[in-house]
Write an enzyme that holds these catalytic residues in place. Structure first.
Site, PDB file in Angstrom:
ATOM      1  N   GLY A   1       0.897  -1.433   0.065  1.00  0.00           N
ATOM      2  CA  GLY A   1       0.303  -0.111  -0.170  1.00  0.00           C
ATOM      3  C   GLY A   1       1.118   1.451   0.177  1.00  0.00           C
ATOM      4  O   GLY A   1       1.721   1.001  -0.711  1.00  0.00           O
ATOM      5  N   ARG A   2       0.080   2.155   0.167  1.00  0.00           N
ATOM      6  CA  ARG A   2       1.377   3.841  -0.106  1.00  0.00           C
ATOM      7  C   ARG A   2       2.525   3.919   1.093  1.00  0.00           C
ATOM      8  O   ARG A   2       4.388   3.485   0.905  1.00  0.00           O
ATOM      9  CB  ARG A   2       0.425   4.816   1.380  1.00  0.00           C
ATOM     10  N   ILE A   3       2.308   3.415   2.405  1.00  0.00           N
ATOM     11  CA  ILE A   3       3.765   2.518   3.226  1.00  0.00           C
ATOM     12  C   ILE A   3       4.428   1.459   2.410  1.00  0.00           C
ATOM     13  O   ILE A   3       5.905   1.839   2.242  1.00  0.00           O
ATOM     14  CB  ILE A   3       2.985   2.500   4.717  1.00  0.00           C
TER      15      ILE A   3
ATOM     16  N   HIS B   1       7.304   2.018  19.545  1.00  0.00           N
ATOM     17  CA  HIS B   1       5.569   2.594  19.021  1.00  0.00           C
ATOM     18  C   HIS B   1       6.540   3.818  18.454  1.00  0.00           C
ATOM     19  O   HIS B   1       5.343   5.516  18.436  1.00  0.00           O
ATOM     20  CB  HIS B   1       5.055   2.668  19.395  1.00  0.00           C
TER      21      HIS B   1
ATOM     22  N   GLY C   1       6.645   5.106  15.405  1.00  0.00           N
ATOM     23  CA  GLY C   1       6.623   5.639  13.749  1.00  0.00           C
ATOM     24  C   GLY C   1       6.035   6.721  12.853  1.00  0.00           C
ATOM     25  O   GLY C   1       6.266   6.917  12.256  1.00  0.00           O
TER      26      GLY C   1
ATOM     27  N   ARG D   1      -2.134  -8.758  -0.830  1.00  0.00           N
ATOM     28  CA  ARG D   1      -2.891  -9.762  -1.689  1.00  0.00           C
ATOM     29  C   ARG D   1      -4.023  -9.655  -2.743  1.00  0.00           C
ATOM     30  O   ARG D   1      -4.200 -10.610  -3.780  1.00  0.00           O
ATOM     31  CB  ARG D   1      -4.004 -10.243  -0.475  1.00  0.00           C
TER      32      ARG D   1
ATOM     33  N   ARG E   1       1.519  -3.244  12.993  1.00  0.00           N
ATOM     34  CA  ARG E   1       0.662  -3.720  13.937  1.00  0.00           C
ATOM     35  C   ARG E   1       1.085  -4.880  15.106  1.00  0.00           C
ATOM     36  O   ARG E   1       1.388  -5.940  14.047  1.00  0.00           O
ATOM     37  CB  ARG E   1      -1.589  -3.923  13.612  1.00  0.00           C
TER      38      ARG E   1
ATOM     39  N   GLU F   1       0.603  -4.499  23.489  1.00  0.00           N
ATOM     40  CA  GLU F   1       1.260  -2.615  23.511  1.00  0.00           C
ATOM     41  C   GLU F   1       0.522  -2.275  25.467  1.00  0.00           C
ATOM     42  O   GLU F   1      -0.863  -2.747  25.075  1.00  0.00           O
ATOM     43  CB  GLU F   1       1.382  -1.606  22.452  1.00  0.00           C
TER      44      GLU F   1
END
Length: 318
Positions: free
Chosen positions: A156-158, A285, A287, A179, A238, A267
């Site tokens: 995807g975008r990331i 975390h 990000g 997918r 995640r 978490e």
């Protein structure tokens, strides 16, 4: 003036904008909302700006079958803490903040790739502990990054942003699993039909799939078994996308060489067995932890709240 709840402290720019438009309640606790808290909030507010871990589950919506709230304007791209189907059944929009987090998250993926590959975490701990005896030709030998093969799981975008950094920055060969078929990535990249085929020849494996029931334990013991023993695994998606027990076993047994993690299955709990591993690089975390990024995320969530307050659908409805 409509009442909204902001569940965690946000940058001043976002809070100022929200206070100028709404009657704002800022929740003081800096921990996720419980099911009971979330259910009460659905009854008390016209809109809610929640974030990671706030328990807007099916049980929460079952406790509030006729909510006052019309939107959960989530702060973040991932929304696996929100049952979107249950929300829709009671007329609550769910939105997120795509785009705003792309580059920052991709940057953290590269940080972890480099730290784990070059054993930077181990080296930093050695220096801080006063154990470094000076430079040596075979000390802390890691994995060379330039020119190696990276497998990206989720394009995807990331995933695309990570691919650009790997290819153009480090001349890496890019393979990926997604997918659905992905075209127009803008660089040479080979899509593999299965996760196992994607990871089997890779020196680095980066997970960039969204958190959802469909991707729960997407990476399990079979996937780790398919990797090379010299492979480095990175997760910036995640925590529950990875079977953490299987990852720990793979690291302990030398099934893979190392891992770089920014997210965890429960978490903020990080298992002691994982913390004890020198071949695991662990970040809290980070990000999207840059002020301008968090401001952009907050303003996007604010715009979603405003749209629903004006009687429209949120621009970033999920």
């Amino acid at each position: 003036m409509q009442k909204i709840l902001i569940t965690r402290t946000l940058p001043d720019r976002v809070l100022d904008a929200a206070n100028a438009r709404f009657d704002v309640t800022l929740r003081e606790a800096d921990v996720p909302m419980t099911v009971a808290e979330a259910a009460q909030a659905l009854s008390d507010y016209d809109g809610i700006l929640p974030t990671l871990g706030d328990a807007f589950s099916a049980d929460c919506f079952a406790l509030t079958p006729a909510p006052r709230c019309k939107i959960l304007a989530n702060f973040g791209v991932g929304y696996n803490h929100i049952d979107v189907s249950a929300a829709a059944k009671v007329g609550v929009f769910v939105s997120n903040t795509p785009g705003a987090v792309t580059d920052a998250t991709a940057d953290i993926a590269m940080t972890l790739l480099l730290m784990a590959g070059r054993r930077a975490g181990e080296g930093e701990r050695m220096v801080r502990a006063g154990e470094w005896q000076g430079w040596g030709p075979v000390q802390n030998l890691g994995t060379h990054v330039t020119g190696k093969t990276v497998a990206i799981l989720g394009m995807g975008r990331i995933g695309k942003a990570i691919a650009r950094r790997c290819h153009f920055g480090f001349e890496m060969e890019v393979v990926f699993f997604n997918r659905s078929v992905v075209d127009n990535i803008g660089l040479p990249a080979v899509q593999k039909p299965t996760i196992e085929e994607a990871v089997s020849g890779a020196d680095f494996v980066i997970t960039a799939v969204p958190g959802s029931p469909e991707t729960y334990h997407f990476i399990d013991e079979d996937i780790f078994a398919a990797m090379k023993s010299s492979a480095i695994f990175v997760n910036i998606s995640r925590g529950d996308v990875v079977d953490e027990a299987a990852l720990i076993a793979a690291l302990q047994d030398g099934e893979i060489a190392g891992a770089g993690l920014d997210v965890y299955e429960q978490e903020p709990f990080v298992p002691e067995a994982l913390r004890a591993l020198d071949n695991a690089t662990l970040l809290p975390h980070l990000g999207t932890a840059a002020l301008e990024v968090r401001e952009a995320m907050g303003m996007m969530a604010f715009e979603n709240l405003c749209a629903v307050a004006d009687g429209n659908a949120p621009p970033n409805k999920v």
